[in-house]
Design a protein around this motif. Structure first.
Motif, PDB file in Angstrom:
ATOM      1  N   GLY A 240       1.170   2.558  -4.325  1.00 25.57           N
ATOM      2  CA  GLY A 240       1.611   3.334  -3.170  1.00 25.57           C
ATOM      3  C   GLY A 240       1.078   2.840  -1.850  1.00 25.57           C
ATOM      4  N   ARG A 241       0.689   1.554  -1.771  1.00 20.87           N
ATOM      5  CA  ARG A 241       0.172   0.964  -0.533  1.00 20.87           C
ATOM      6  C   ARG A 241      -1.006   1.759   0.023  1.00 20.87           C
ATOM      7  NH1 ARG A 241       3.809  -2.804   1.995  1.00 20.87           N
ATOM      8  NH2 ARG A 241       5.780  -2.978   0.868  1.00 20.87           N
ATOM      9  N   GLY A 242      -1.826   2.340  -0.850  1.00 21.98           N
ATOM     10  CA  GLY A 242      -3.013   3.070  -0.432  1.00 21.98           C
ATOM     11  C   GLY A 242      -2.790   4.542  -0.165  1.00 21.98           C
ATOM     12  N   ASN A 243      -1.565   5.023  -0.347  1.00 20.36           N
ATOM     13  CA  ASN A 243      -1.242   6.417  -0.021  1.00 20.36           C
ATOM     14  C   ASN A 243      -1.214   7.262  -1.293  1.00 20.36           C
ATOM     15  OD1 ASN A 243      -0.164   8.837   0.881  1.00 20.36           O
ATOM     16  ND2 ASN A 243       1.927   8.021   1.010  1.00 20.36           N
ATOM     17  N   ASP A 244      -2.225   8.139  -1.458  1.00 15.87           N
ATOM     18  CA  ASP A 244      -2.268   8.931  -2.679  1.00 15.87           C
ATOM     19  C   ASP A 244      -1.262  10.080  -2.691  1.00 15.87           C
ATOM     20  OD1 ASP A 244      -3.388  10.799  -0.993  1.00 15.87           O
ATOM     21  OD2 ASP A 244      -5.412  10.605  -1.814  1.00 15.87           O
ATOM     22  N   GLN A 245      -0.554  10.300  -1.564  1.00 17.21           N
ATOM     23  CA  GLN A 245       0.507  11.298  -1.522  1.00 17.21           C
ATOM     24  C   GLN A 245       1.894  10.668  -1.634  1.00 17.21           C
ATOM     25  OE1 GLN A 245      -0.156  14.613  -1.606  1.00 17.21           O
ATOM     26  NE2 GLN A 245      -2.258  13.836  -1.845  1.00 17.21           N
ATOM     27  N   LEU A 248       5.971   8.275  -5.552  1.00 19.19           N
ATOM     28  CA  LEU A 248       5.864   7.574  -6.829  1.00 19.19           C
ATOM     29  C   LEU A 248       4.475   7.761  -7.435  1.00 19.19           C
ATOM     30  CD1 LEU A 248       6.829   5.602  -9.020  1.00 19.19           C
ATOM     31  CD2 LEU A 248       6.065   3.734  -7.536  1.00 19.19           C
ATOM     32  N   VAL A 249       3.445   7.626  -6.616  1.00 16.84           N
ATOM     33  CA  VAL A 249       2.070   7.777  -7.096  1.00 16.84           C
ATOM     34  C   VAL A 249       1.848   9.174  -7.658  1.00 16.84           C
ATOM     35  CG1 VAL A 249      -0.356   7.870  -6.375  1.00 16.84           C
ATOM     36  CG2 VAL A 249       1.139   6.013  -5.569  1.00 16.84           C
ATOM     37  N   GLN A 250       2.314  10.187  -6.934  1.00 13.19           N
ATOM     38  CA  GLN A 250       2.143  11.550  -7.396  1.00 13.19           C
ATOM     39  C   GLN A 250       2.907  11.810  -8.700  1.00 13.19           C
ATOM     40  OE1 GLN A 250       0.377  14.461  -6.277  1.00 13.19           O
ATOM     41  NE2 GLN A 250      -0.796  12.783  -5.370  1.00 13.19           N
ATOM     42  N   PHE A 251       4.102  11.234  -8.795  1.00  8.20           N
ATOM     43  CA  PHE A 251       4.876  11.414 -10.024  1.00  8.20           C
ATOM     44  C   PHE A 251       4.182  10.755 -11.207  1.00  8.20           C
ATOM     45  CE2 PHE A 251       8.079  10.316 -13.151  1.00  8.20           C
ATOM     46  CZ  PHE A 251       8.747  11.511 -13.307  1.00  8.20           C
ATOM     47  N   GLU A 252       3.745   9.503 -11.031  1.00  8.70           N
ATOM     48  CA  GLU A 252       3.054   8.793 -12.112  1.00  8.70           C
ATOM     49  C   GLU A 252       1.780   9.530 -12.521  1.00  8.70           C
ATOM     50  OE1 GLU A 252       3.357   4.167 -12.179  1.00  8.70           O
ATOM     51  OE2 GLU A 252       2.895   4.774 -10.132  1.00  8.70           O
ATOM     52  N   ILE A 502       5.087  17.620  -8.101  1.00  8.15           N
ATOM     53  CA  ILE A 502       5.101  16.949  -6.797  1.00  8.15           C
ATOM     54  C   ILE A 502       6.166  17.531  -5.874  1.00  8.15           C
ATOM     55  CG2 ILE A 502       4.227  14.805  -7.776  1.00  8.15           C
ATOM     56  CD1 ILE A 502       7.015  13.648  -7.531  1.00  8.15           C
ATOM     57  N   GLY A 503       7.116  18.283  -6.448  1.00  3.10           N
ATOM     58  CA  GLY A 503       8.083  18.986  -5.613  1.00  3.10           C
ATOM     59  C   GLY A 503       9.138  18.116  -4.992  1.00  3.10           C
ATOM     60  N   PHE A 504       9.453  16.983  -5.612  1.00  4.94           N
ATOM     61  CA  PHE A 504      10.471  16.106  -5.056  1.00  4.94           C
ATOM     62  C   PHE A 504      11.740  16.190  -5.890  1.00  4.94           C
ATOM     63  CE2 PHE A 504       6.729  14.147  -3.201  1.00  4.94           C
ATOM     64  CZ  PHE A 504       7.178  13.879  -1.917  1.00  4.94           C
ATOM     65  N   GLU A 505      12.835  16.566  -5.259  1.00  2.26           N
ATOM     66  CA  GLU A 505      14.091  16.676  -5.997  1.00  2.26           C
ATOM     67  C   GLU A 505      14.531  15.341  -6.557  1.00  2.26           C
ATOM     68  OE1 GLU A 505      17.267  18.296  -3.719  1.00  2.26           O
ATOM     69  OE2 GLU A 505      17.347  20.076  -4.941  1.00  2.26           O
TER      70      GLU A 505
END
Length: 535
Positions: A240-245, A248-252, A502-505
């Motif tokens: 995620g290029r350093g972004n923990d939010q 993709l990172v949150q889903f994984e 993660i709340g992403f449709e």
């Protein structure tokens, strides 16, 4: 498998909409991740190196003289002893891999292989050489058990299947180095003709011991040990290029947590019998055990360890010609296997396995006919035909049985059983190899070309088995693939829970267009990059 949304439309579409649409080679962190994975992939080099090295050494008068001109059972023991060492380590390997982590297990195994290679290279007797090969096999088990698991658990989702498939394909990288090293050293009129190839067997282990300390650990292993923050940082840094939010990172991360939480419901009672305790697990083990034996009992063992005996049987006795053909064959094998690795998610596992089995049967029957004609009539053309069909047979073998047996085994096992199940796979391969390495030289010497008919029958059986039992798993995450064998409900539950968290449709396949995804990724990256510049 039966129909249904979770089966007919792979749920990995859930993460397809979350992937960064930019090419991976424009992401420096994914480049570094794949370099770490390359370091893990070369574990397969040592195993491939060994078979080709022993083929080459048997051609060298310098080695056969130093070992007392071994034949029959003695020669079989020299070839089989590495797998006997591997067999001895098999029962404890999964406990080491799950207990101390994937990285430390690889370091431990690589260290043992370095020690074994040093003793092998300095061997002054056949007993010393045999003991060293036992130690190499013992250490290889730990590294070979942990490395594919770490690759599969670290890789960026679209890269996972091709990279894990590449693991076994790189068996031929070691095979190539060994074949051409013995081709170059057979002219040395001293024992260095075989000691130099022996020294080079330890090269990847040295690189791993030096560099792997800096490689990231498996996020799945970290979550299973309660180190969730560290697991999230690794996923964020590389995926995620350093972004923990990052979506993709949150889903994984949440999918891993959900899968491990579900597995923990039964983990207190997980033992070796658990591998056969449920219908889903029995389906897994039926395929895994079959693949282990098929990968070694398809006739390939004749060429992998006793190519010189095959050549001698068809009248090709010149050491230069034998080592040259061996070297060219290994390059051919690597090229075909790497191409097949890149196709595993496009063509699918089932298509590749069935194509491989049919091709192997056709070309091995052709080998049998040519071998028989050469033995009965002395036809040189038939002898040359054997060589041609050896190449074609291996081309067919490399379509599936080189790239897929490891990746397919790893992906169909749930996390709680992954190390144990993969250990059973390696154990069965060792059993198959030990039998082959003992039986092949004796059988070839006793009945010659008629021994090929045995493998013709085995190959015909393999086609029938794979047609009825091979399950398609392409384009799925590790959690989805493992759950596939337990029924659609578990697939849907794991993916739906991760998506809900993660709340992403778009995680359920209702994502936006590529431009919107790119904007989302850029917005997240700009907002959080400075907070996550370092892991």
């Amino acid at each position: 498998m039966a129909g249904g949304a979770a089966i007919d439309q792979p749920t990995s579409l859930a993460i397809t909409n979350l992937l960064d649409p930019r090419p991976w080679w424009k992401n420096s962190r994914l480049i570094f991740l794949n370099l770490w994975i390359l370091l893990l992939l070369i574990t397969s080099y040592t195993n491939g190196y060994d078979g080709s090295m022993m083929n080459g050494l048997q051609i060298l008068d310098q080695w056969t003289g130093a070992m007392g001109h071994p034949t029959g059972g003695k020669l079989g023991l020299l070839n089989a002893i590495q797998n006997i060492g591997a067999l001895a380590a098999t029962p404890i390997a999964p406990y080491v891999t799950d207990g101390i982590g994937r990285k430390l297990a690889i370091i431990w195994g690589a260290s043992l292989m370095i020690a074994g290679t040093a003793v092998q290279s300095a061997a002054q007797s056949v007993g010393m050489f045999t003991g060293a090969r036992f130690l190499i096999g013992f250490g290889l088990t730990f590294a070979a058990n942990a490395a594919p698991l770490l690759v599969s658990e670290l890789a960026y989702p679209p890269h996972r299947a091709p990279l894990v498939s590449t693991y076994n394909s790189l068996w031929y990288s070691g095979s190539i180095v060994a074949a051409w090293t013995t081709f170059g050293t057979f002219r040395i009129n001293s024992q260095w003709a075989w000691r130099i190839p022996s020294i080079l067997q330890g090269l990847p282990s040295v690189l791993q011991v030096i560099l792997i300390w800096f490689c990231p650990e498996s996020p799945r292993w970290l979550v299973s040990k309660g180190k969730e923050e560290k697991a999230l940082r690794i996923l964020a840094y590389y995926h995620g290029r350093g972004n923990d939010q990052d979506p993709l990172v949150q889903f994984e991360y949440n999918e891993i947590k959900e899968a491990i939480e579900l597995d923990k419901e039964i983990s207190k009672t997980v033992g070796w019998t658990t591998l056969f305790a449920t219908p889903g697990n029995r389906r897994r083990m039926r395929i895994i055990i079959a693949l282990a034996f098929f990968s070694q009992w398809s006739g390939n063992g004749l060429v992998s360890y006793y190519l010189n005996l095959v050549f001698d049987s068809i009248g090709i006795t010149d050491a230069l010609t034998q080592t040259l053909i061996n070297g060219i064959l290994q390059i051919f094998n690597l090229l075909v296997a790497l191409i097949a690795s890149s196709l595993c998610d496009r063509a699918g596992r089932r298509v590749l396995f069935l194509s491989s089995n049919v091709g192997m049967l056709v070309f091995f029957v052709a080998q049998t006919i040519c071998f028989a004609q050469n033995a009965i009539t002395g036809s040189k053309a038939a002898g040359h035909g054997v060589i041609a069909f050896i190449f074609l047979f291996y081309g067919a073998y490399d379509i599936a049985y080189t790239p897929l047996i490891v990746s397919y085994t790893v992906e169909i096992l749930p996390y709680a059983l992954r190390a144990k199940g993969f250990t059973v796979f390696n154990f069965m391969i060792s059993l198959a190899l030990i039998f082959n390495q003992y039986a092949n030289p004796i059988a070839l010497g006793s009945i010659g070309w008629k021994y090929y008919i045995v493998y013709d029958c085995v190959l015909a059986f393999e086609i029938v088995f794979m047609f009825f039992y091979c399950v398609e798993t392409k384009n799925r995450t590790l959690e989805e693939t493992a759950a596939l064998f337990d029924g659609e409900d578990k697939v849907e539950m794991i993916t739906a829970k991760a998506a809900t968290r993660i709340g992403f449709e778009q995680a359920l396949g209702r994502g936006s267009a590529a431009d919107d995804k790119l904007e989302d990724h850029e917005a997240y990256t700009e907002k959080h990059e400075h907070e996550h510049a370092q892991v």
